[in-house]
Design a protein around this motif. Structure first.
Motif, PDB file in Angstrom:
ATOM      1  N   ASN A 130      11.242 -13.078  -7.686  1.00  0.00           N
ATOM      2  CA  ASN A 130      11.412 -11.982  -8.448  1.00  0.00           C
ATOM      3  C   ASN A 130      10.096 -11.232  -8.528  1.00  0.00           C
ATOM      4  OD1 ASN A 130      11.682 -10.447 -11.056  1.00  0.00           O
ATOM      5  ND2 ASN A 130      13.778 -11.525 -11.237  1.00  0.00           N
ATOM      6  N   VAL A 131      10.283 -10.034  -7.929  1.00  0.00           N
ATOM      7  CA  VAL A 131       9.150  -9.239  -7.917  1.00  0.00           C
ATOM      8  C   VAL A 131       8.312  -9.069  -9.215  1.00  0.00           C
ATOM      9  CG1 VAL A 131       7.981  -7.257  -6.820  1.00  0.00           C
ATOM     10  CG2 VAL A 131       9.641  -8.404  -5.500  1.00  0.00           C
ATOM     11  N   TYR A 170       9.354  -2.867  -3.978  1.00  0.00           N
ATOM     12  CA  TYR A 170       8.245  -3.029  -4.836  1.00  0.00           C
ATOM     13  C   TYR A 170       9.273  -2.480  -6.287  1.00  0.00           C
ATOM     14  CZ  TYR A 170       8.042   1.581  -2.743  1.00  0.00           C
ATOM     15  OH  TYR A 170       8.425   2.838  -1.857  1.00  0.00           O
ATOM     16  N   VAL A 182       1.490 -10.056  -2.600  1.00  0.00           N
ATOM     17  CA  VAL A 182       2.435  -9.811  -1.771  1.00  0.00           C
ATOM     18  C   VAL A 182       3.206 -11.000  -1.407  1.00  0.00           C
ATOM     19  CG1 VAL A 182       3.120  -8.866   0.444  1.00  0.00           C
ATOM     20  CG2 VAL A 182       0.964  -7.999  -0.745  1.00  0.00           C
ATOM     21  N   PHE A 204       4.436  -9.889  -8.616  1.00  0.00           N
ATOM     22  CA  PHE A 204       3.893  -9.312  -7.278  1.00  0.00           C
ATOM     23  C   PHE A 204       3.821  -7.927  -7.381  1.00  0.00           C
ATOM     24  CE2 PHE A 204       5.568 -13.708  -6.382  1.00  0.00           C
ATOM     25  CZ  PHE A 204       4.730 -14.141  -5.523  1.00  0.00           C
ATOM     26  N   ASP A 205       3.081  -7.040  -6.434  1.00  0.00           N
ATOM     27  CA  ASP A 205       2.899  -5.968  -6.462  1.00  0.00           C
ATOM     28  C   ASP A 205       3.729  -5.327  -5.295  1.00  0.00           C
ATOM     29  OD1 ASP A 205       0.395  -4.931  -7.768  1.00  0.00           O
ATOM     30  OD2 ASP A 205      -0.287  -6.878  -6.451  1.00  0.00           O
ATOM     31  N   LEU A 206       4.368  -6.183  -4.173  1.00  0.00           N
ATOM     32  CA  LEU A 206       5.381  -6.052  -3.597  1.00  0.00           C
ATOM     33  C   LEU A 206       5.903  -7.220  -2.681  1.00  0.00           C
ATOM     34  CD1 LEU A 206       4.487  -4.349  -0.118  1.00  0.00           C
ATOM     35  CD2 LEU A 206       2.722  -4.993  -1.950  1.00  0.00           C
ATOM     36  N   ALA A 207       6.900  -6.984  -1.897  1.00  0.00           N
ATOM     37  CA  ALA A 207       7.491  -8.259  -1.218  1.00  0.00           C
ATOM     38  C   ALA A 207       7.848  -7.656   0.175  1.00  0.00           C
ATOM     39  CB  ALA A 207       8.602  -8.995  -1.967  1.00  0.00           C
ATOM     40  N   ARG A 225      11.014  -8.287   2.617  1.00  0.00           N
ATOM     41  CA  ARG A 225      12.353  -8.890   2.729  1.00  0.00           C
ATOM     42  C   ARG A 225      12.938  -8.632   3.961  1.00  0.00           C
ATOM     43  NH1 ARG A 225      14.232  -8.588  -3.548  1.00  0.00           N
ATOM     44  NH2 ARG A 225      12.956 -10.136  -4.270  1.00  0.00           N
ATOM     45  N   THR A 246      -1.149  -0.535  -2.893  1.00  0.00           N
ATOM     46  CA  THR A 246       0.140  -0.842  -2.727  1.00  0.00           C
ATOM     47  C   THR A 246       0.762  -0.205  -1.550  1.00  0.00           C
ATOM     48  OG1 THR A 246       0.516  -1.712  -4.721  1.00  0.00           O
ATOM     49  CG2 THR A 246       2.419  -1.248  -3.327  1.00  0.00           C
TER      50      THR A 246
END
Length: 318
Positions: free
Chosen positions: A134-135, A272, A97, A140-143, A145, A282
Protein backbone atom coordinates in the motif's frame (compact mmCIF):
# COMPACT_ATOMS: atom_id res chain seq x y z
CA UNK A 1 -10.08 32.53 -17.55
CA UNK A 2 -8.44 33.02 -14.15
CA UNK A 3 -11.86 33.33 -12.49
CA UNK A 4 -13.02 30.17 -14.27
CA UNK A 5 -10.02 28.17 -13.07
CA UNK A 6 -10.50 29.49 -9.53
CA UNK A 7 -14.15 28.41 -9.57
CA UNK A 8 -13.24 24.99 -10.98
CA UNK A 9 -10.58 24.56 -8.30
CA UNK A 10 -13.05 25.44 -5.53
CA UNK A 11 -15.67 23.08 -6.95
CA UNK A 12 -13.15 20.23 -7.23
CA UNK A 13 -11.93 20.66 -3.66
CA UNK A 14 -15.50 20.76 -2.33
CA UNK A 15 -16.24 17.47 -4.06
CA UNK A 16 -12.94 15.88 -3.00
CA UNK A 17 -13.23 16.90 0.66
CA UNK A 18 -16.98 16.45 0.96
CA UNK A 19 -17.72 19.78 2.62
CA UNK A 20 -17.46 23.53 2.12
CA UNK A 21 -15.56 24.05 5.37
CA UNK A 22 -12.95 21.38 4.60
CA UNK A 23 -12.40 22.79 1.12
CA UNK A 24 -12.08 26.29 2.61
CA UNK A 25 -9.37 25.10 5.01
CA UNK A 26 -7.37 23.44 2.21
CA UNK A 27 -7.66 26.50 -0.03
CA UNK A 28 -6.97 29.03 2.71
CA UNK A 29 -10.35 30.74 2.17
CA UNK A 30 -13.38 31.38 4.31
CA UNK A 31 -16.43 29.09 3.92
CA UNK A 32 -18.40 32.12 2.77
CA UNK A 33 -15.97 32.78 -0.10
CA UNK A 34 -16.08 29.12 -1.12
CA UNK A 35 -19.87 29.18 -1.09
CA UNK A 36 -19.99 32.37 -3.21
CA UNK A 37 -17.56 30.96 -5.80
CA UNK A 38 -19.52 27.74 -6.05
CA UNK A 39 -22.75 29.68 -6.50
CA UNK A 40 -21.10 31.88 -9.13
CA UNK A 41 -19.96 28.80 -11.05
CA UNK A 42 -23.44 27.29 -11.01
CA UNK A 43 -24.93 30.63 -12.11
CA UNK A 44 -22.47 30.93 -14.99
CA UNK A 45 -23.17 27.38 -16.17
CA UNK A 46 -26.90 27.65 -15.59
CA UNK A 47 -27.12 24.27 -13.81
CA UNK A 48 -26.97 23.01 -10.25
CA UNK A 49 -23.78 21.00 -9.67
CA UNK A 50 -24.23 20.04 -6.02
CA UNK A 51 -27.34 19.44 -3.93
CA UNK A 52 -26.50 20.84 -0.51
CA UNK A 53 -28.11 20.15 2.84
CA UNK A 54 -26.95 21.12 6.32
CA UNK A 55 -25.31 17.72 6.72
CA UNK A 56 -24.26 16.48 3.30
CA UNK A 57 -23.36 17.29 -0.29
CA UNK A 58 -24.45 15.24 -3.30
CA UNK A 59 -23.37 15.71 -6.90
CA UNK A 60 -26.06 16.07 -9.51
CA UNK A 61 -25.66 14.18 -12.79
CA UNK A 62 -24.38 17.36 -14.40
CA UNK A 63 -22.08 17.93 -11.45
CA UNK A 64 -20.57 14.45 -11.73
CA UNK A 65 -19.83 14.97 -15.43
CA UNK A 66 -18.38 18.42 -14.84
CA UNK A 67 -16.26 17.17 -11.93
CA UNK A 68 -14.59 14.53 -14.09
CA UNK A 69 -13.64 17.20 -16.62
CA UNK A 70 -12.44 19.64 -13.93
CA UNK A 71 -10.32 17.00 -12.21
CA UNK A 72 -8.63 16.05 -15.49
CA UNK A 73 -7.94 19.64 -16.56
CA UNK A 74 -6.66 20.76 -13.17
CA UNK A 75 -4.47 17.67 -12.94
CA UNK A 76 -2.92 18.43 -16.32
CA UNK A 77 -2.26 22.03 -15.30
CA UNK A 78 -0.64 20.93 -12.04
CA UNK A 79 1.39 18.34 -13.92
CA UNK A 80 2.66 20.98 -16.35
CA UNK A 81 3.57 23.33 -13.50
CA UNK A 82 5.34 20.54 -11.63
CA UNK A 83 7.28 19.52 -14.74
CA UNK A 84 8.60 23.05 -15.21
CA UNK A 85 9.38 23.42 -11.51
CA UNK A 86 11.19 20.07 -11.48
CA UNK A 87 13.58 21.41 -14.10
CA UNK A 88 14.57 24.23 -11.74
CA UNK A 89 14.73 22.24 -8.50
CA UNK A 90 17.61 19.87 -7.85
CA UNK A 91 16.34 16.41 -6.85
CA UNK A 92 17.35 15.69 -3.27
CA UNK A 93 16.29 13.88 -0.13
CA UNK A 94 15.18 10.32 0.71
CA UNK A 95 13.24 8.37 -1.91
CA UNK A 96 11.49 5.15 -0.89
CA UNK A 97 10.58 2.79 -3.76
CA UNK A 98 8.78 -0.58 -3.70
CA UNK A 99 9.51 -3.06 -6.49
CA UNK A 100 8.68 -6.66 -7.45
CA UNK A 101 11.61 -8.72 -6.16
CA UNK A 102 12.83 -10.36 -9.34
CA UNK A 103 12.28 -7.39 -11.65
CA UNK A 104 13.85 -5.02 -9.15
CA UNK A 105 16.88 -7.25 -8.70
CA UNK A 106 17.44 -7.85 -12.42
CA UNK A 107 16.51 -4.54 -14.03
CA UNK A 108 16.33 -1.70 -11.49
CA UNK A 109 19.13 -2.36 -9.00
CA UNK A 110 21.78 -2.40 -11.80
CA UNK A 111 20.64 1.11 -12.83
CA UNK A 112 21.17 2.63 -9.38
CA UNK A 113 24.89 3.48 -9.87
CA UNK A 114 24.01 5.54 -12.95
CA UNK A 115 21.14 7.24 -11.11
CA UNK A 116 23.41 7.98 -8.14
CA UNK A 117 25.99 9.56 -10.42
CA UNK A 118 23.39 11.81 -12.02
CA UNK A 119 21.54 12.68 -8.77
CA UNK A 120 24.05 12.50 -5.91
CA UNK A 121 21.75 14.26 -3.42
CA UNK A 122 18.96 11.66 -3.59
CA UNK A 123 18.99 8.97 -0.86
CA UNK A 124 17.44 5.91 -2.48
CA UNK A 125 15.85 3.05 -0.50
CA UNK A 126 14.58 0.06 -2.50
CA UNK A 127 12.18 -2.49 -1.03
CA UNK A 128 12.09 -5.70 -3.09
CA UNK A 129 9.00 -7.79 -2.43
CA UNK A 130 6.36 -9.57 -4.48
CA UNK A 131 3.52 -8.49 -2.17
CA UNK A 132 1.25 -5.66 -3.32
CA UNK A 133 2.30 -2.83 -0.99
CA UNK A 134 0.00 0.00 0.00
CA UNK A 135 1.95 2.96 -1.32
CA UNK A 136 0.21 5.57 0.80
CA UNK A 137 -0.17 3.73 4.11
CA UNK A 138 3.35 2.33 4.04
CA UNK A 139 4.98 5.63 3.19
CA UNK A 140 6.44 4.83 -0.23
CA UNK A 141 7.12 7.65 -2.66
CA UNK A 142 6.35 5.34 -5.56
CA UNK A 143 6.15 1.69 -6.52
CA UNK A 144 6.89 -0.30 -9.65
CA UNK A 145 4.02 -2.59 -10.56
CA UNK A 146 3.64 -5.16 -13.30
CA UNK A 147 -0.11 -5.15 -13.65
CA UNK A 148 -3.20 -4.00 -15.49
CA UNK A 149 -3.92 -0.63 -13.88
CA UNK A 150 -7.21 0.09 -15.62
CA UNK A 151 -9.00 0.42 -12.26
CA UNK A 152 -6.17 1.87 -10.18
CA UNK A 153 -6.84 4.98 -8.06
CA UNK A 154 -3.14 5.86 -8.14
CA UNK A 155 -1.43 8.09 -10.66
CA UNK A 156 0.70 6.02 -13.00
CA UNK A 157 3.38 6.29 -15.69
CA UNK A 158 3.90 3.40 -18.07
CA UNK A 159 7.59 2.52 -18.17
CA UNK A 160 7.66 -0.44 -20.55
CA UNK A 161 5.51 -3.17 -22.07
CA UNK A 162 5.43 -6.56 -20.39
CA UNK A 163 5.67 -9.08 -23.20
CA UNK A 164 5.29 -12.76 -22.36
CA UNK A 165 6.34 -16.03 -23.90
CA UNK A 166 5.42 -19.69 -23.37
CA UNK A 167 8.63 -21.67 -23.02
CA UNK A 168 10.18 -24.91 -21.83
CA UNK A 169 13.61 -26.54 -21.63
CA UNK A 170 15.06 -28.66 -24.45
CA UNK A 171 15.07 -31.66 -22.10
CA UNK A 172 11.35 -31.31 -21.34
CA UNK A 173 10.50 -30.95 -25.03
CA UNK A 174 12.65 -33.96 -25.94
CA UNK A 175 10.71 -36.07 -23.43
CA UNK A 176 7.21 -34.72 -24.01
CA UNK A 177 7.10 -33.22 -27.49
CA UNK A 178 6.77 -29.63 -28.64
CA UNK A 179 3.42 -27.79 -28.39
CA UNK A 180 2.76 -25.66 -31.44
CA UNK A 181 -0.64 -24.19 -30.52
CA UNK A 182 -2.26 -23.12 -27.24
CA UNK A 183 -4.58 -26.12 -27.42
CA UNK A 184 -1.52 -28.41 -27.47
CA UNK A 185 -0.72 -27.13 -23.96
CA UNK A 186 -3.71 -29.08 -22.61
CA UNK A 187 -1.63 -32.26 -22.79
CA UNK A 188 1.44 -30.73 -21.11
CA UNK A 189 2.52 -30.19 -17.53
CA UNK A 190 2.23 -26.40 -17.15
CA UNK A 191 3.82 -24.49 -14.28
CA UNK A 192 1.25 -22.26 -12.57
CA UNK A 193 1.42 -19.43 -10.05
CA UNK A 194 -1.18 -20.31 -7.44
CA UNK A 195 -3.57 -23.21 -8.03
CA UNK A 196 -2.69 -26.23 -10.15
CA UNK A 197 -4.68 -24.82 -13.07
CA UNK A 198 -5.08 -21.36 -14.56
CA UNK A 199 -6.17 -19.57 -17.72
CA UNK A 200 -3.63 -18.25 -20.21
CA UNK A 201 -4.93 -15.60 -22.63
CA UNK A 202 -3.49 -15.32 -26.10
CA UNK A 203 -4.02 -13.86 -29.56
CA UNK A 204 -3.86 -16.03 -32.66
CA UNK A 205 -1.94 -15.44 -35.88
CA UNK A 206 -4.75 -13.19 -37.18
CA UNK A 207 -5.11 -11.35 -33.87
CA UNK A 208 -8.13 -13.33 -32.73
CA UNK A 209 -8.32 -13.61 -28.89
CA UNK A 210 -8.45 -16.92 -27.09
CA UNK A 211 -7.99 -18.55 -23.70
CA UNK A 212 -6.63 -21.94 -22.77
CA UNK A 213 -7.12 -23.51 -19.34
CA UNK A 214 -3.80 -25.17 -18.51
CA UNK A 215 -2.91 -27.39 -15.57
CA UNK A 216 0.09 -29.10 -14.04
CA UNK A 217 1.63 -30.71 -10.98
CA UNK A 218 3.78 -27.81 -9.77
CA UNK A 219 2.74 -24.32 -8.68
CA UNK A 220 4.56 -21.42 -7.04
CA UNK A 221 3.81 -17.71 -6.56
CA UNK A 222 7.47 -16.72 -7.04
CA UNK A 223 8.53 -15.85 -10.59
CA UNK A 224 12.16 -16.88 -10.11
CA UNK A 225 11.19 -20.33 -8.85
CA UNK A 226 8.98 -20.91 -11.89
CA UNK A 227 11.83 -19.91 -14.17
CA UNK A 228 14.24 -22.31 -12.47
CA UNK A 229 11.69 -25.11 -12.59
CA UNK A 230 11.23 -24.55 -16.32
CA UNK A 231 15.00 -24.64 -16.87
CA UNK A 232 15.15 -27.87 -14.85
CA UNK A 233 12.61 -29.49 -17.18
CA UNK A 234 9.62 -29.69 -14.84
CA UNK A 235 7.17 -28.21 -17.32
CA UNK A 236 6.00 -25.40 -19.60
CA UNK A 237 6.01 -21.86 -18.20
CA UNK A 238 4.40 -18.57 -19.21
CA UNK A 239 7.13 -16.01 -18.50
CA UNK A 240 7.74 -12.32 -19.01
CA UNK A 241 10.52 -11.75 -21.50
CA UNK A 242 12.39 -9.55 -19.01
CA UNK A 243 12.65 -12.59 -16.73
CA UNK A 244 13.90 -15.15 -19.29
CA UNK A 245 15.84 -13.03 -21.78
CA UNK A 246 19.17 -14.74 -21.04
CA UNK A 247 17.70 -18.24 -21.13
CA UNK A 248 15.95 -17.62 -24.45
CA UNK A 249 19.22 -16.40 -25.94
CA UNK A 250 21.44 -19.21 -24.62
CA UNK A 251 18.90 -21.90 -25.52
CA UNK A 252 18.21 -23.20 -22.01
CA UNK A 253 14.57 -22.23 -22.65
CA UNK A 254 12.79 -22.53 -26.00
CA UNK A 255 9.86 -20.27 -27.06
CA UNK A 256 6.78 -22.26 -28.04
CA UNK A 257 3.54 -21.80 -29.99
CA UNK A 258 4.98 -19.72 -32.87
CA UNK A 259 2.59 -17.14 -34.28
CA UNK A 260 0.64 -16.83 -31.02
CA UNK A 261 1.08 -13.81 -28.73
CA UNK A 262 0.54 -14.27 -25.01
CA UNK A 263 0.73 -10.54 -24.28
CA UNK A 264 -2.05 -8.89 -22.25
CA UNK A 265 -2.99 -5.45 -20.92
CA UNK A 266 -0.39 -5.95 -18.18
CA UNK A 267 2.53 -3.51 -18.40
CA UNK A 268 5.31 -2.16 -16.20
CA UNK A 269 4.25 1.01 -14.39
CA UNK A 270 5.54 3.51 -11.88
CA UNK A 271 2.65 4.36 -9.54
CA UNK A 272 2.46 7.11 -6.94
CA UNK A 273 -0.27 8.63 -4.73
CA UNK A 274 -1.18 11.63 -6.89
CA UNK A 275 0.20 14.09 -9.42
CA UNK A 276 -0.17 17.26 -7.38
CA UNK A 277 3.26 18.80 -6.76
CA UNK A 278 5.18 15.61 -7.57
CA UNK A 279 8.59 16.01 -5.85
CA UNK A 280 11.59 16.51 -8.10
CA UNK A 281 13.30 13.39 -6.67
CA UNK A 282 10.30 11.21 -7.55
CA UNK A 283 9.97 12.65 -11.03
CA UNK A 284 13.70 12.23 -11.64
CA UNK A 285 13.61 8.53 -10.75
CA UNK A 286 10.53 7.88 -12.90
CA UNK A 287 12.06 9.66 -15.89
CA UNK A 288 15.35 7.84 -15.39
CA UNK A 289 13.63 4.44 -15.50
CA UNK A 290 11.45 5.43 -18.47
CA UNK A 291 14.51 6.56 -20.42
CA UNK A 292 16.41 3.39 -19.46
CA UNK A 293 13.63 1.02 -20.59
CA UNK A 294 11.74 2.79 -23.37
CA UNK A 295 8.84 1.51 -25.51
CA UNK A 296 11.12 -1.25 -26.85
CA UNK A 297 13.08 -2.28 -23.73
CA UNK A 298 16.54 -3.75 -24.06
CA UNK A 299 15.41 -7.19 -22.88
CA UNK A 300 13.24 -7.49 -26.00
CA UNK A 301 16.09 -6.64 -28.36
CA UNK A 302 18.41 -9.36 -29.70
CA UNK A 303 21.93 -9.44 -28.34
CA UNK A 304 24.87 -9.90 -30.66
CA UNK A 305 26.52 -13.24 -30.30
CA UNK A 306 23.45 -14.99 -28.90
CA UNK A 307 23.80 -18.74 -29.17
CA UNK A 308 21.58 -20.48 -31.74
CA UNK A 309 18.65 -22.31 -30.21
CA UNK A 310 18.98 -26.11 -30.26
CA UNK A 311 16.81 -28.16 -32.57
CA UNK A 312 14.33 -30.23 -30.59
CA UNK A 313 13.77 -33.80 -31.59
CA UNK A 314 11.02 -35.73 -29.92
CA UNK A 315 7.53 -37.02 -30.37
CA UNK A 316 4.84 -34.52 -31.29
CA UNK A 317 2.41 -33.30 -28.66
CA UNK A 318 -0.93 -35.01 -28.58
Amino acid sequence: MADTLAEMSVFSRVVATGSLSAAARELGLSPAVVSRRLAALEARLGVRLINRTTRSLHLTDEGATYYDTCARLLSEIEEADAAVAAGRVEPRGPLKVALPASFGHQHVAPLVPGFALRYPNVQLALSLSDRNVNVIEEGFDLAIRIADLADSSLAARKLAPNRRVVCASPDYLHRHGTPNTPQDLLSHNCLTTNDFSMSWDYKGPEGEPGTVRVSGRYACDNWEVLREWAIAGLGVALKSTWDVRQQLEDGSLIPLCPGYAFDSDVAIYAVYPHRRLLPAKTRAFIEFLADSFGPEPYWDKPTRGAKPKPRIKGRAAV
